[in-house]
Write a protein that holds these residues in place. Structure first.
Motif, PDB file in Angstrom:
ATOM      1  N   ARG A  16       0.838  -1.209   0.000  1.00 23.55           N
ATOM      2  CA  ARG A  16       0.000   0.000   0.000  1.00 23.55           C
ATOM      3  C   ARG A  16       0.873   1.261   0.000  1.00 23.55           C
ATOM      4  N   GLU A  46       2.365   1.883  -3.355  1.00 24.83           N
ATOM      5  CA  GLU A  46       1.358   2.480  -4.231  1.00 24.83           C
ATOM      6  C   GLU A  46       1.191   3.962  -3.898  1.00 24.83           C
ATOM      7  N   HIS A  73      -3.823  -2.639 -10.714  1.00 21.10           N
ATOM      8  CA  HIS A  73      -5.160  -2.526 -11.285  1.00 21.10           C
ATOM      9  C   HIS A  73      -6.172  -2.552 -10.139  1.00 21.10           C
ATOM     10  N   ARG A  74      -7.300  -1.912 -10.334  1.00 24.77           N
ATOM     11  CA  ARG A  74      -8.368  -1.961  -9.337  1.00 24.77           C
ATOM     12  C   ARG A  74      -9.587  -2.646  -9.955  1.00 24.77           C
ATOM     13  N   SER A  75     -10.183  -3.549  -9.194  1.00 21.41           N
ATOM     14  CA  SER A  75     -11.399  -4.221  -9.643  1.00 21.41           C
ATOM     15  C   SER A  75     -12.575  -3.255  -9.517  1.00 21.41           C
ATOM     16  N   ASN A  86     -13.016  -2.017  -6.212  1.00 22.80           N
ATOM     17  CA  ASN A  86     -11.858  -1.243  -5.754  1.00 22.80           C
ATOM     18  C   ASN A  86     -10.796  -2.095  -5.048  1.00 22.80           C
ATOM     19  N   ARG A  99      -7.347  -4.102  -5.017  1.00 21.31           N
ATOM     20  CA  ARG A  99      -6.071  -4.069  -5.742  1.00 21.31           C
ATOM     21  C   ARG A  99      -5.803  -5.440  -6.344  1.00 21.31           C
TER      22      ARG A  99
END
Length: 104
Positions: free
Chosen positions: A29, A32, A40-42, A45, A47
Motif C-alpha cells: 500500500r 502504491e 489494477h483496481r477491480s 476497488n 487491488r
C-alpha cells in the motif's frame, strides 16, 4: 492471449502478492501511495497485481533489502531502467528498418 497480455493480466489480490514477495500488505500500500506501483483496481476497488507488477516489486525489494538503496533512489533507478528499455526497443526497431532497407 499473447505473452504481453498474460504478464499484465491483473490476477493477485494484495494478500497473495504480499505473500509471494514476503512483505507485509501495508508495504505494498505504501509503495502504491508513493507511486512506485499502480496495481489494477477491480470494480469493487480491490487491488489486483499482475505478474509484471510482481516482477517490478521483486526488483524494488532487491534494491532496498539487498543493496540498501532508499526509496527515492529506487524511484530514480526504476525510471532509468524504463528509459533504457524504451531506448532498446527504439534501437531494435531502427535496426529492423535498416535491415529491411538493405534488402530492397
Amino acid at each position: 492471449m499473447n505473452r504481453e497480455q498474460y504478464d499484465t493480466e491483473p490476477r493477485y489480490v494484495i494478500s497473495v502478492a504480499a505473500r509471494m514477495l514476503n512483505v507485509q500488505t501495508h508495504t505494498l500500500r505504501y509503495y502504491e501511495k508513493i507511486g512506485i506501483i499502480s496495481p489494477h483496481r477491480s470494480r469493487g476497488n480491490i487491488r489486483l497485481y499482475s505478474d509484471r507488477d510482481i516482477a517490478l516489486l521483486q526488483r524494488v525489494k532487491t534494491l532496498v533489502d539487498d543493496m540498501g538503496i532508499n526509496l527515492p533512489g529506487v524511484e530514480v533507478i526504476l525510471r532509468m531502467m524504463e528509459h533504457i528499455e524504451k531506448l532498446q526497443r527504439q534501437l531494435e526497431q531502427l535496426q529492423e528498418e535498416l535491415e529491411s532497407m538493405k534488402g530492397e
